[in-house]
Design an enzyme around this catalytic site. Sequence first.
Site, mmCIF file in Angstrom:
data_model
loop_
_atom_site.group_PDB
_atom_site.id
_atom_site.type_symbol
_atom_site.label_atom_id
_atom_site.label_comp_id
_atom_site.label_asym_id
_atom_site.label_seq_id
_atom_site.Cartn_x
_atom_site.Cartn_y
_atom_site.Cartn_z
ATOM 1 C CG ASP A 167 -0.314 -0.528 2.488
ATOM 2 O OD1 ASP A 167 0.925 -0.568 2.563
ATOM 3 O OD2 ASP A 167 -1.050 -0.894 3.414
ATOM 4 C CG HIS A 184 -5.701 -2.167 8.860
ATOM 5 N ND1 HIS A 184 -5.745 -0.822 9.140
ATOM 6 C CD2 HIS A 184 -4.405 -2.519 9.044
ATOM 7 C CE1 HIS A 184 -4.551 -0.391 9.463
ATOM 8 N NE2 HIS A 184 -3.715 -1.393 9.422
ATOM 9 C CD GLU A 238 -8.637 0.958 7.710
ATOM 10 O OE1 GLU A 238 -8.551 0.028 8.537
ATOM 11 O OE2 GLU A 238 -8.017 2.026 7.850
ATOM 12 C CG ASN A 264 -8.645 -1.397 12.032
ATOM 13 O OD1 ASN A 264 -7.722 -2.073 11.580
ATOM 14 N ND2 ASN A 264 -9.080 -0.304 11.431
#
Length: 236
Positions: free
Chosen positions: A63, A133, A138, A131
């Site tokens: 990313d 990810h 996400e 979280n």
Amino acid sequence: MGNDYRDMSRKAANIISAQVILKPSSVLGLATGASPLGVYSQLIEWYRKGDVDFSEAVTINLDEYKGLAPEDPRSFRYFMNENFFKHINVRPENTNVPDGMAPEADECARYDGVIRASGGIDMQMLGLGHNGHIGFNEPGGSFDKDTHCVSLSDSTIEANRRFFEKDEDVPRKAYTMGIRSIMQARRIVVIASGARKAAIVMEAFRGPITPQVPASVLQLHNNVTLVGDTDALSMI
Ligand code: F6R
């Protein structure tokens, strides 16, 4: 972090270097962030000793922030150059990170083309967001995406804040390989370190498979290795 982080890093580096030794032209999927830093230092050390050679390897990063140029010190391209690429003999033209300055439609299609043309990722290293990810996929996103542009969640923006001077400088969007691209990797190595990752490691690997915990999809992959230190693995 102490010995535990070093142990985790050495174990993951071992798996990656074995991959490159067995197949010098390996396509390595790479990650940024705090988790892989120790892996990169270890691989650099082994490279300097002559134990591993990256001259034929291809790297494809997960990313990049949208809007950050490769030479911006906060970009993932810069992170990879500084922390890994410039210290080893990988050919610069064989390293791939999404271009944060390129327009959305062009860049996502181009990056999928890069993955396809490489023949597919042999080994993908992943860190785990708090979280759940992976890459910047996400919670709540779909499992069937290739490279796409995402709006970062509040918790990810918060976690990134420390790298930016002003709140408004923290990027709100990023290009990321999708879950489908990640799941197509032949082998996946997940690294996790520290007590703050314990709950999400548990949810991802022992909880239900749900887009609310993107990493939980890894339970469906047939070749995943989780490398964690004692704190990160304390709940499973
Ligand atoms: C980084 C990436 C992210 C990180 C994750 C964990 O390229 O894609 O998914 O792996 O946010 O980050 P750290 O390792 O800093 O806890």
